[in-house]
Design an enzyme around this catalytic site. Structure first.
Site, PDB file in Angstrom:
ATOM      1  N   HIS A 308      -5.672   0.740  13.764  1.00 21.62           N
ATOM      2  CA  HIS A 308      -5.482   0.245  12.396  1.00 21.62           C
ATOM      3  C   HIS A 308      -6.381   1.037  11.455  1.00 21.62           C
ATOM      4  O   HIS A 308      -7.489   1.422  11.819  1.00 21.62           O
ATOM      5  CB  HIS A 308      -5.854  -1.240  12.312  1.00 21.62           C
ATOM      6  CG  HIS A 308      -5.287  -1.932  11.120  1.00 21.62           C
ATOM      7  ND1 HIS A 308      -5.899  -1.899   9.890  1.00 21.62           N
ATOM      8  CD2 HIS A 308      -4.146  -2.626  10.959  1.00 21.62           C
ATOM      9  CE1 HIS A 308      -5.160  -2.582   9.027  1.00 21.62           C
ATOM     10  NE2 HIS A 308      -4.091  -3.028   9.647  1.00 21.62           N
ATOM     11  N   ASP A 365       1.149  -6.016  15.228  1.00 21.51           N
ATOM     12  CA  ASP A 365       2.490  -5.719  15.758  1.00 21.51           C
ATOM     13  C   ASP A 365       2.558  -5.744  17.274  1.00 21.51           C
ATOM     14  O   ASP A 365       3.654  -5.638  17.839  1.00 21.51           O
ATOM     15  CB  ASP A 365       2.934  -4.335  15.254  1.00 21.51           C
ATOM     16  CG  ASP A 365       3.146  -4.365  13.756  1.00 21.51           C
ATOM     17  OD1 ASP A 365       2.460  -3.623  13.037  1.00 21.51           O
ATOM     18  OD2 ASP A 365       3.962  -5.191  13.303  1.00 21.51           O
TER      19      ASP A 365
HETATM   20  C1  SDX Z   1       0.488  -2.274  10.230  1.00 15.41           C
HETATM   21  O1  SDX Z   1      -2.619  -1.085   6.597  1.00 15.41           O
HETATM   22  C2  SDX Z   1      -2.296  -2.257   7.002  1.00 15.41           C
HETATM   23  O2  SDX Z   1      -2.911  -3.251   6.649  1.00 15.41           O
HETATM   24  C3  SDX Z   1      -1.035  -2.277   7.876  1.00 15.41           C
HETATM   25  C4  SDX Z   1      -0.710  -3.631   8.483  1.00 15.41           C
HETATM   26  C5  SDX Z   1      -0.289  -4.650   7.460  1.00 15.41           C
HETATM   27  O3  SDX Z   1      -0.389  -5.852   7.728  1.00 15.41           O
HETATM   28  O4  SDX Z   1       0.253  -4.212   6.394  1.00 15.41           O
HETATM   29  O5  SDX Z   1      -1.801  -4.142   9.236  1.00 15.41           O
HETATM   30  C6  SDX Z   1       0.507  -3.519   9.433  1.00 15.41           C
HETATM   31  O6  SDX Z   1       1.034  -1.303   9.806  1.00 15.41           O
HETATM   32  C7  SDX Z   1      -0.288  -2.251  11.531  1.00 15.41           C
HETATM   33  C8  SDX Z   1      -0.259  -0.844  12.222  1.00 15.41           C
HETATM   34  C9  SDX Z   1       1.062  -0.725  12.993  1.00 15.41           C
HETATM   35  N1  SDX Z   1       1.198   0.656  13.518  1.00 15.41           N
HETATM   36  C10 SDX Z   1       1.096   0.946  14.815  1.00 15.41           C
HETATM   37  O7  SDX Z   1       0.776   0.126  15.681  1.00 15.41           O
HETATM   38  C11 SDX Z   1       1.419   2.405  15.166  1.00 15.41           C
HETATM   39  C12 SDX Z   1       0.333   2.944  16.122  1.00 15.41           C
HETATM   40  N2  SDX Z   1      -0.935   3.024  15.375  1.00 15.41           N
HETATM   41  C13 SDX Z   1      -1.262   4.342  14.822  1.00 15.41           C
HETATM   42  O8  SDX Z   1      -0.168   5.082  14.349  1.00 15.41           O
HETATM   43  C14 SDX Z   1      -2.475   4.270  13.887  1.00 15.41           C
HETATM   44  O9  SDX Z   1      -3.432   3.545  14.516  1.00 15.41           O
HETATM   45  C15 SDX Z   1      -2.325   3.743  12.488  1.00 15.41           C
HETATM   46  C16 SDX Z   1      -1.214   4.389  11.761  1.00 15.41           C
HETATM   47  C17 SDX Z   1      -2.130   2.253  12.486  1.00 15.41           C
HETATM   48  C18 SDX Z   1      -3.634   4.061  11.759  1.00 15.41           C
HETATM   49  O10 SDX Z   1      -3.641   5.444  11.615  1.00 15.41           O
HETATM   50  P1  SDX Z   1      -4.990   6.172  11.232  1.00 15.41           P
HETATM   51  O11 SDX Z   1      -5.640   5.500  10.087  1.00 15.41           O
HETATM   52  O12 SDX Z   1      -4.735   7.639  11.142  1.00 15.41           O
HETATM   53  O13 SDX Z   1      -5.845   5.874  12.522  1.00 15.41           O
HETATM   54  P2  SDX Z   1      -7.331   6.222  12.675  1.00 15.41           P
HETATM   55  O14 SDX Z   1      -7.794   7.140  11.587  1.00 15.41           O
HETATM   56  O15 SDX Z   1      -8.078   4.955  12.892  1.00 15.41           O
HETATM   57  O16 SDX Z   1      -7.319   7.069  14.049  1.00 15.41           O
HETATM   58  C19 SDX Z   1      -8.559   7.381  14.617  1.00 15.41           C
HETATM   59  C20 SDX Z   1      -8.227   8.176  15.844  1.00 15.41           C
HETATM   60  C21 SDX Z   1      -7.306   9.351  15.580  1.00 15.41           C
HETATM   61  O17 SDX Z   1      -7.657  10.347  16.523  1.00 15.41           O
HETATM   62  P3  SDX Z   1      -8.594  11.596  16.017  1.00 15.41           P
HETATM   63  O18 SDX Z   1      -7.781  12.282  14.913  1.00 15.41           O
HETATM   64  O19 SDX Z   1      -9.863  10.971  15.499  1.00 15.41           O
HETATM   65  O20 SDX Z   1      -8.752  12.442  17.243  1.00 15.41           O
HETATM   66  O21 SDX Z   1      -7.529   7.355  16.803  1.00 15.41           O
HETATM   67  C22 SDX Z   1      -6.277   7.933  17.085  1.00 15.41           C
HETATM   68  C23 SDX Z   1      -5.941   8.857  15.949  1.00 15.41           C
HETATM   69  O22 SDX Z   1      -5.103   9.915  16.420  1.00 15.41           O
HETATM   70  N3  SDX Z   1      -5.312   6.835  17.168  1.00 15.41           N
HETATM   71  C24 SDX Z   1      -4.557   6.563  18.220  1.00 15.41           C
HETATM   72  C25 SDX Z   1      -3.823   5.431  17.871  1.00 15.41           C
HETATM   73  N4  SDX Z   1      -4.128   5.061  16.634  1.00 15.41           N
HETATM   74  C26 SDX Z   1      -5.068   5.938  16.200  1.00 15.41           C
HETATM   75  N5  SDX Z   1      -4.445   7.159  19.420  1.00 15.41           N
HETATM   76  C27 SDX Z   1      -3.551   6.599  20.279  1.00 15.41           C
HETATM   77  N6  SDX Z   1      -2.788   5.513  20.037  1.00 15.41           N
HETATM   78  C28 SDX Z   1      -2.911   4.909  18.829  1.00 15.41           C
HETATM   79  N7  SDX Z   1      -2.182   3.843  18.574  1.00 15.41           N
END
Ligand code: SDX
Length: 429
Positions: A308, A365
């Site tokens: 998140h 989710d």
């Molecule tokens: C919702 O914003 C909100 O409030 C949204 C929401 C709402 O109520 O409106 O809460 C609803 O959208 C929840 C999120 C649903 N999406 C997913 O579950 C999809 C999987 N999650 C990822 O795509 C991701 O975690 C996000 C999109 C949710 C967040 O993306 P960010 O902000 O780019 O994540 P981050 O900066 O915290 O990531 C840090 C690291 C990164 O790696 P590095 O670049 O540092 O090497 O963690 C990695 C990311 O690549 N990472 C993951 C991951 N999520 C982040 N690696 C593996 N699996 C994952 N799910």
């Protein structure tokens, strides 16, 4: 005691600038950088707005480090346990919990706006039977502007509130209409004798040939999921609604834009993607393989339902949904192997150094799809469920912005294209 300003010094020009600190209700400190371009000639670069507050708001508070979520100051755990979705809708729209007469008036207002113009059902029937319901929702909600142009003076507070209530009231009717079109069933009309969530489930699943009893377990579970998805401060879809609203566009266009933003798998589309991911993993013995894929930067695979932008702790909504999923499956007597698989995946991920280091926890989710599935909601409708609930947040945030003078949202960029060059005619190229 007020804060001292933060002073930044530009070593190139020798100039300094004092930046005032804005503190939110919970003391969260934010730098006001409005004077930066005029004083030091700099813009800030923040792709994805990871470090940028776009507005002030009094609607929802999140503390990502502590896993706190409050609607108008009320902890989500209390609202989930003691309130209901329509009361939460009133709270988000008006700022306080209603008393009995206010709740009765609000419930009457919403109930008597649940029907849609019959032409809208014709619009829905024009889609191909297998159109994705989110594509239908985006189109149909945007078209509401064509039916209500007489009450869309955005300078008029009454028109604004009426549009907001109309969308809260009509989203379930339109969502059920999209599902019924897909099933080849005739449109269902809202029954005013039902409460909000029961009415929705009745519109979804009743058939003309026989009566339909709404399961109290299903209604309560659905209502709980609506509460948990109602608002979440400046997430991608809400920020979209605010940006479109800042141009003065009508509220139906704003919410249609929000629906489109929500559909993305990185956002609200994740609930559908979680089930698709669990299907792909198929067996507990394969969980490790997929967790390793999620950790591989060269592999685009991510654990859907994990991570998140704001929560670097357990999403409080995921904790509540996880418990509810167990209860609903037990009460409905359905034993879904995907639940066991999801729990095993969660256990392995939460013990993995990569996920611990990056503070990746299950989000809202991760478990919601398991409940939707148990309630008989088809996977393609999962994000539509999210949209029904989040409409309350979208219109509340849109109203809050519309009530205060707002400049059009217009981010800048760092241009890294070609420098100036002269045109060469075709023959000479
Ligand atoms: C919702 O914003 C909100 O409030 C949204 C929401 C709402 O109520 O409106 O809460 C609803 O959208 C929840 C999120 C649903 N999406 C997913 O579950 C999809 C999987 N999650 C990822 O795509 C991701 O975690 C996000 C999109 C949710 C967040 O993306 P960010 O902000 O780019 O994540 P981050 O900066 O915290 O990531 C840090 C690291 C990164 O790696 P590095 O670049 O540092 O090497 O963690 C990695 C990311 O690549 N990472 C993951 C991951 N999520 C982040 N690696 C593996 N699996 C994952 N799910």
């Amino acid at each position: 005691m007020s804060d001292h300003p933060v002073i930044i010094k530009d070593e190139n020009s020798g100039q300094s600038l004092e930046l005032p600190i804005i503190r939110g209700t919970e003391g969260e400190p934010t730098l006001d950088i409005n004077s930066l371009p005029a004083s030091l000639g700099y813009f800030t670069y923040d792709p994805g707005f990871t470090a940028t507050a776009s507005c002030t708001s009094s609607i929802t508070f999140i503390d990502g480090a502590k896993g706190i979520l409050r609607y108008r100051g009320y902890p989500i755990e209390q609202l989930a346990r003691q309130s209901n979705f329509l009361e939460v809708a009133y709270l988000l729209l008006h700022g306080d919990l209603p008393n009995c007469s206010e709740m009765d008036a609000f419930e009457h207002d919403i109930t008597y706006h649940t029907m849609v113009h019959e032409k809208l059902n014709t619009f829905i029937s024009g889609f191909h039977y297998d159109a994705h319901p989110m594509a239908m929702m985006a189109g149909v909600i945007g078209s509401l502007a064509a039916f209500y142009h007489d009450k869309m003076n955005m300078e008029d507070a009454e028109h604004r509130l009426l549009a907001a209530k109309r969308m809260v009231a009509k989203m379930p009717t339109i969502a059920a209409g999209c599902y019924r079109h897909h099933m080849g069933w005739p449109a269902a009309y809202p029954k005013n004798s039902f409460e909000y969530t029961e009415r929705f489930l009745h519109m979804m699943f009743s058939v003309p040939t026989e009566g339909y009893e709404v399961s109290p377990v299903a209604a309560r579970a659905m209502d709980l999921l609506f509460i948990l998805h109602a608002d979440h401060e400046q997430n991608a879809s809400t920020s979209t609604v605010r940006l479109v609203g800042s141009t003065g566009a009508n509220p139906y266009a704003c919410v249609a834009a929000g629906i489109s933003a929500l559909w993305g798998p990185a956002h609200g589309g994740a609930n559908e993607s979680v089930l698709n991911m669990l299907d792909k993993i198929r067996d507990v013995s394969r969980v490790g393989k997929f967790v390793n894929r999620a950790k591989d930067r060269n592999d685009p695979f991510r654990l859907m339902g994990f991570g998140h932008r704001v929560y670097k702790n357990y999403d409080p909504r995921a904790s509540i949904i996880r418990v509810a999923a167990h209860e609903v499956l037990a009460e409905l007597g359905s034993n879904d192997p995907l639940m066991d698989l999801a729990m095993e995946l969660e256990k392995i991920a939460l013990e993995d150094d990569y996920f611990v280091a990056k503070k990746l926890y299950p989000n809202v989710d991760f478990y919601s799809g398991i409940i939707y599935k148990a309630l008989g909601i088809p996977r393609s409708m999962f994000t539509v469920m999210f949209a029904i609930a989040r409409t309350v947040g979208w219109v509340s945030q849109w109203l809050e912005q519309a009530e205060t003078p707002t400049r059009i949202g217009r981010p800048r960029q760092v241009y890294n294209g070609t420098g100036e060059r002269d045109y060469i005619d075709l023959k000479s190229r």
